[in-house]
Design an enzyme around this catalytic site. Structure first.
Site, PDB file in Angstrom:
ATOM      1  N   HIS A  10       0.815  -1.216   0.000  1.00 31.04           N
ATOM      2  CA  HIS A  10       0.000   0.000   0.000  1.00 31.04           C
ATOM      3  C   HIS A  10       0.854   1.273   0.000  1.00 31.04           C
ATOM      4  O   HIS A  10       2.051   1.245   0.290  1.00 31.04           O
ATOM      5  CB  HIS A  10      -0.940   0.007   1.203  1.00 31.04           C
ATOM      6  N   ARG A  62      -5.789   1.412   4.390  1.00 27.82           N
ATOM      7  CA  ARG A  62      -4.593   1.655   3.582  1.00 27.82           C
ATOM      8  C   ARG A  62      -4.498   0.714   2.384  1.00 27.82           C
ATOM      9  O   ARG A  62      -4.024   1.107   1.323  1.00 27.82           O
ATOM     10  CB  ARG A  62      -3.339   1.573   4.453  1.00 27.82           C
ATOM     11  N   GLU A  86      -2.734  -7.253   7.601  1.00 27.39           N
ATOM     12  CA  GLU A  86      -1.399  -7.260   8.192  1.00 27.39           C
ATOM     13  C   GLU A  86      -1.395  -8.004   9.526  1.00 27.39           C
ATOM     14  O   GLU A  86      -2.445  -8.155  10.180  1.00 27.39           O
ATOM     15  CB  GLU A  86      -0.924  -5.811   8.373  1.00 27.39           C
TER      16      GLU A  86
END
Length: 200
Positions: A10, A62, A86
């Site tokens: 990102h 993001r 993540e």
């Protein structure tokens, strides 16, 4: 036809700019610079003529915004998959990257976070699902959008390239070299030209 997908990290967030950790349990937006990085990366990816019929992004702001910018530029559908979230970093969120780097190297689990083993298994299981012929996703040459940790697992565990870290909006290509029954097979990773001006 060789099985293939691309991965892009990102665009820049404020935590990236400050050099602090931001895990999958911390949802922050792109900076203005990050949005511009994603737009420019998407334009460059299109101009390079890559065969891509689908963008699959993680659920956080993001990655979702970066994915939406790529999907719009490419004129392809955008899907969301939670396995591209993540690694959860618990109490390590907001700590300086340089401070925590040795803890990652030692395989420590952040208090209130996700272990390296669980995180890696989640990502590799996601790739296995992606490669399932019945789903038909890999045949669409997808572009995956995730964070630095996702890229690290793909590079290290899937393609055998430890120590490589992706910059914001850096795109890499994964090509499957073999596909034994019951496993994801061996993959090769090729780094594309980095987008000028992207910062980690």
């Amino acid at each position: 036809m060789t099985d293939r997908f691309h991965f892009v990290r990102h665009g820049q967030t404020e935590d990236n700019r400050r050099g602090v950790r931001c895990g999958g349990d911390r949802d922050i937006a792109l900076t203005e610079t990050g949005v511009e990085q994603a737009r420019r990366a998407a334009e460059r990816f299109c101009a390079q003529g890559h065969d891509c019929g689908l963008v699959i992004a993680g659920p956080l702001l993001r990655t979702a915004v970066t994915g939406a910018l790529f999907a719009e530029a490419l004129g392809v559908p955008l899907l969301s998959r939670d396995w591209l979230r993540e690694r959860r970093l618990g109490e390590w969120n907001g700590l300086p990257v340089d401070l925590t780097r040795p803890w990652f190297a030692a395989g420590q689990t952040p208090p209130g976070g996700e272990s390296e083993g669980m995180f890696a298994a989640r990502v590799l299981d996601g790739v296995e699902d992606l490669a399932n012929p019945a789903a038909g996703l890999l045949a669409r040459r997808p572009l995956l959008v995730g964070s630095k940790g996702i890229g690290r697992i793909l590079l290290h565990r899937l393609a055998g390239r430890p120590g490589v870290e992706l910059e914001n909006c850096e795109v890499v290509a994964f090509s499957r070299l073999s596909a034994p029954p019951g496993g994801p097979g061996q993959w090769r990773c090729d780094q594309l030209e980095r987008l000028a001006g992207c910062a980690a």
